[in-house]
Design a protein around this motif. Sequence first.
Motif, PDB file in Angstrom:
ATOM      1  N   ALA A  59      35.467  35.446  29.331  1.00  0.00           N
ATOM      2  CA  ALA A  59      35.666  35.890  30.715  1.00  0.00           C
ATOM      3  C   ALA A  59      34.603  36.898  31.130  1.00  0.00           C
ATOM      4  O   ALA A  59      34.114  36.873  32.266  1.00  0.00           O
ATOM      5  N   GLN A  60      34.225  37.781  30.209  1.00  0.00           N
ATOM      6  CA  GLN A  60      33.183  38.758  30.502  1.00  0.00           C
ATOM      7  C   GLN A  60      31.836  38.066  30.715  1.00  0.00           C
ATOM      8  O   GLN A  60      31.057  38.462  31.580  1.00  0.00           O
ATOM      9  N   SER A  61      31.579  37.014  29.936  1.00  0.00           N
ATOM     10  CA  SER A  61      30.301  36.307  30.097  1.00  0.00           C
ATOM     11  C   SER A  61      30.224  35.621  31.454  1.00  0.00           C
ATOM     12  O   SER A  61      29.153  35.539  32.039  1.00  0.00           O
ATOM     13  N   PHE A  62      31.366  35.164  31.980  1.00  0.00           N
ATOM     14  CA  PHE A  62      31.368  34.521  33.296  1.00  0.00           C
ATOM     15  C   PHE A  62      31.078  35.547  34.396  1.00  0.00           C
ATOM     16  O   PHE A  62      30.374  35.256  35.368  1.00  0.00           O
ATOM     17  N   VAL A  63      31.607  36.757  34.256  1.00  0.00           N
ATOM     18  CA  VAL A  63      31.316  37.824  35.215  1.00  0.00           C
ATOM     19  C   VAL A  63      29.835  38.174  35.160  1.00  0.00           C
ATOM     20  O   VAL A  63      29.173  38.286  36.199  1.00  0.00           O
ATOM     21  N   LEU A  64      29.314  38.341  33.950  1.00  0.00           N
ATOM     22  CA  LEU A  64      27.888  38.640  33.814  1.00  0.00           C
ATOM     23  C   LEU A  64      27.037  37.544  34.447  1.00  0.00           C
ATOM     24  O   LEU A  64      26.070  37.831  35.160  1.00  0.00           O
ATOM     25  N   SER A  74      31.035  42.932  44.966  1.00  0.00           N
ATOM     26  CA  SER A  74      32.240  43.750  44.914  1.00  0.00           C
ATOM     27  C   SER A  74      33.251  43.100  43.970  1.00  0.00           C
ATOM     28  O   SER A  74      33.152  41.917  43.642  1.00  0.00           O
ATOM     29  N   GLN A  75      34.231  43.881  43.571  1.00  0.00           N
ATOM     30  CA  GLN A  75      35.292  43.357  42.706  1.00  0.00           C
ATOM     31  C   GLN A  75      36.035  42.221  43.392  1.00  0.00           C
ATOM     32  O   GLN A  75      36.324  41.203  42.775  1.00  0.00           O
ATOM     33  N   VAL A  76      36.302  42.368  44.674  1.00  0.00           N
ATOM     34  CA  VAL A  76      37.011  41.331  45.430  1.00  0.00           C
ATOM     35  C   VAL A  76      36.189  40.041  45.465  1.00  0.00           C
ATOM     36  O   VAL A  76      36.714  38.948  45.260  1.00  0.00           O
ATOM     37  N   GLU A  77      34.902  40.157  45.696  1.00  0.00           N
ATOM     38  CA  GLU A  77      34.035  38.976  45.749  1.00  0.00           C
ATOM     39  C   GLU A  77      33.912  38.318  44.378  1.00  0.00           C
ATOM     40  O   GLU A  77      33.911  37.088  44.270  1.00  0.00           O
ATOM     41  N   LEU A  78      33.816  39.097  43.322  1.00  0.00           N
ATOM     42  CA  LEU A  78      33.774  38.525  41.971  1.00  0.00           C
ATOM     43  C   LEU A  78      35.060  37.753  41.683  1.00  0.00           C
ATOM     44  O   LEU A  78      35.012  36.642  41.149  1.00  0.00           O
ATOM     45  N   ALA A  79      36.196  38.318  42.028  1.00  0.00           N
ATOM     46  CA  ALA A  79      37.480  37.642  41.806  1.00  0.00           C
ATOM     47  C   ALA A  79      37.517  36.321  42.568  1.00  0.00           C
ATOM     48  O   ALA A  79      37.944  35.297  42.033  1.00  0.00           O
ATOM     49  N   ARG A  80      37.044  36.337  43.823  1.00  0.00           N
ATOM     50  CA  ARG A  80      37.039  35.111  44.626  1.00  0.00           C
ATOM     51  C   ARG A  80      36.113  34.059  44.037  1.00  0.00           C
ATOM     52  O   ARG A  80      36.489  32.901  43.877  1.00  0.00           O
ATOM     53  N   ARG A  81      34.910  34.452  43.658  1.00  0.00           N
ATOM     54  CA  ARG A  81      33.933  33.491  43.142  1.00  0.00           C
ATOM     55  C   ARG A  81      34.351  32.892  41.799  1.00  0.00           C
ATOM     56  O   ARG A  81      33.995  31.761  41.494  1.00  0.00           O
ATOM     57  N   ILE A  89      40.196  40.774  37.085  1.00  0.00           N
ATOM     58  CA  ILE A  89      38.773  41.118  37.211  1.00  0.00           C
ATOM     59  C   ILE A  89      38.588  42.613  37.005  1.00  0.00           C
ATOM     60  O   ILE A  89      37.608  43.048  36.397  1.00  0.00           O
ATOM     61  N   GLY A  90      39.545  43.403  37.448  1.00  0.00           N
ATOM     62  CA  GLY A  90      39.470  44.850  37.254  1.00  0.00           C
ATOM     63  C   GLY A  90      39.446  45.213  35.778  1.00  0.00           C
ATOM     64  O   GLY A  90      38.637  46.049  35.337  1.00  0.00           O
ATOM     65  N   GLN A  91      40.311  44.599  34.993  1.00  0.00           N
ATOM     66  CA  GLN A  91      40.346  44.859  33.551  1.00  0.00           C
ATOM     67  C   GLN A  91      39.044  44.413  32.881  1.00  0.00           C
ATOM     68  O   GLN A  91      38.505  45.108  32.011  1.00  0.00           O
ATOM     69  N   LEU A 166      46.064  21.937  48.661  1.00  0.00           N
ATOM     70  CA  LEU A 166      47.523  21.933  48.776  1.00  0.00           C
ATOM     71  C   LEU A 166      48.094  23.342  48.790  1.00  0.00           C
ATOM     72  O   LEU A 166      49.286  23.537  48.974  1.00  0.00           O
ATOM     73  N   GLY A 167      47.243  24.310  48.547  1.00  0.00           N
ATOM     74  CA  GLY A 167      47.689  25.690  48.513  1.00  0.00           C
ATOM     75  C   GLY A 167      47.953  26.199  47.108  1.00  0.00           C
ATOM     76  O   GLY A 167      48.391  27.327  46.931  1.00  0.00           O
ATOM     77  N   LEU A 168      47.693  25.358  46.105  1.00  0.00           N
ATOM     78  CA  LEU A 168      47.843  25.818  44.731  1.00  0.00           C
ATOM     79  C   LEU A 168      46.718  26.786  44.412  1.00  0.00           C
ATOM     80  O   LEU A 168      45.628  26.677  44.941  1.00  0.00           O
ATOM     81  N   SER A 169      46.983  27.745  43.543  1.00  0.00           N
ATOM     82  CA  SER A 169      46.005  28.765  43.236  1.00  0.00           C
ATOM     83  C   SER A 169      45.840  28.943  41.733  1.00  0.00           C
ATOM     84  O   SER A 169      46.810  28.864  40.993  1.00  0.00           O
ATOM     85  N   ALA A 170      44.628  29.191  41.332  1.00  0.00           N
ATOM     86  CA  ALA A 170      44.363  29.486  39.919  1.00  0.00           C
ATOM     87  C   ALA A 170      44.658  30.951  39.613  1.00  0.00           C
ATOM     88  O   ALA A 170      44.687  31.339  38.452  1.00  0.00           O
ATOM     89  N   THR A 171      44.887  31.776  40.635  1.00  0.00           N
ATOM     90  CA  THR A 171      45.088  33.206  40.417  1.00  0.00           C
ATOM     91  C   THR A 171      46.514  33.666  40.626  1.00  0.00           C
ATOM     92  O   THR A 171      46.882  34.718  40.140  1.00  0.00           O
ATOM     93  N   ASP A 172      47.320  32.944  41.369  1.00  0.00           N
ATOM     94  CA  ASP A 172      48.705  33.374  41.607  1.00  0.00           C
ATOM     95  C   ASP A 172      49.556  33.075  40.391  1.00  0.00           C
ATOM     96  O   ASP A 172      49.433  32.023  39.777  1.00  0.00           O
ATOM     97  N   HIS A 173      50.416  34.019  40.058  1.00  0.00           N
ATOM     98  CA  HIS A 173      51.316  33.838  38.924  1.00  0.00           C
ATOM     99  C   HIS A 173      52.751  33.921  39.423  1.00  0.00           C
ATOM    100  O   HIS A 173      53.085  34.762  40.251  1.00  0.00           O
TER     101      HIS A 173
END
Length: 178
Positions: A59-64, A74-81, A89-91, A166-173
């Motif tokens: 996950a860190q390598s993907f952020v890098l 920004s953190q918000v943009e990284l999370a979206r991308r 993303i914060g952690q 369809l509104g499914l999300s990879a981030t919502d839990h």
Amino acid sequence: MANVRRNLKETAPSEFAPGSQDYDAPEFKMEMPYQAQVLARLLQNDYLGRIANHGVAPAQSFVLAELWYNEPLSQVELARRLDIGKATIGQTLNRLERNGMIVRTRQTADRRVIMTHLTEKGRAMRGPLEQAALEQRVMIRDLLGAETVDALSALMAVAVTRLSRLGLSATDHLGPIE
């Protein structure tokens, strides 16, 4: 669909036989959600092994990687991308910052916005991590064939796009199942 599964088992029984050719996999193991999870774990574990000596998690390598191509973000943009949650993303950013691979700076124009920048150490990770990713791609193409990999990748992209619509999300839990 049952015919496809039966034909797959008849033509390549060893590929569906954990432990023996007599193994009769439960139906759910032949379905896309289960197969996608197993494939994701296989690839993640392989990539983790390839980068283990570099002190970063996948996950860190993907952020890098996102920052190598689009710094600063920004953190918000990284999370979206990267299609991950803001808390996740914060952690990840906290760990990268602790390891000296990024720095975060507050915008003077809008103090609420914190931009993420690579350090020299973060930039230096590009070569080794890109090499590990390239080696994995070569291994997969050698194993499955370029045509199969391209077709599978295209189908997965279509599935992700349509499920997202369809509104499914990879981030919502949904939280714990009770």
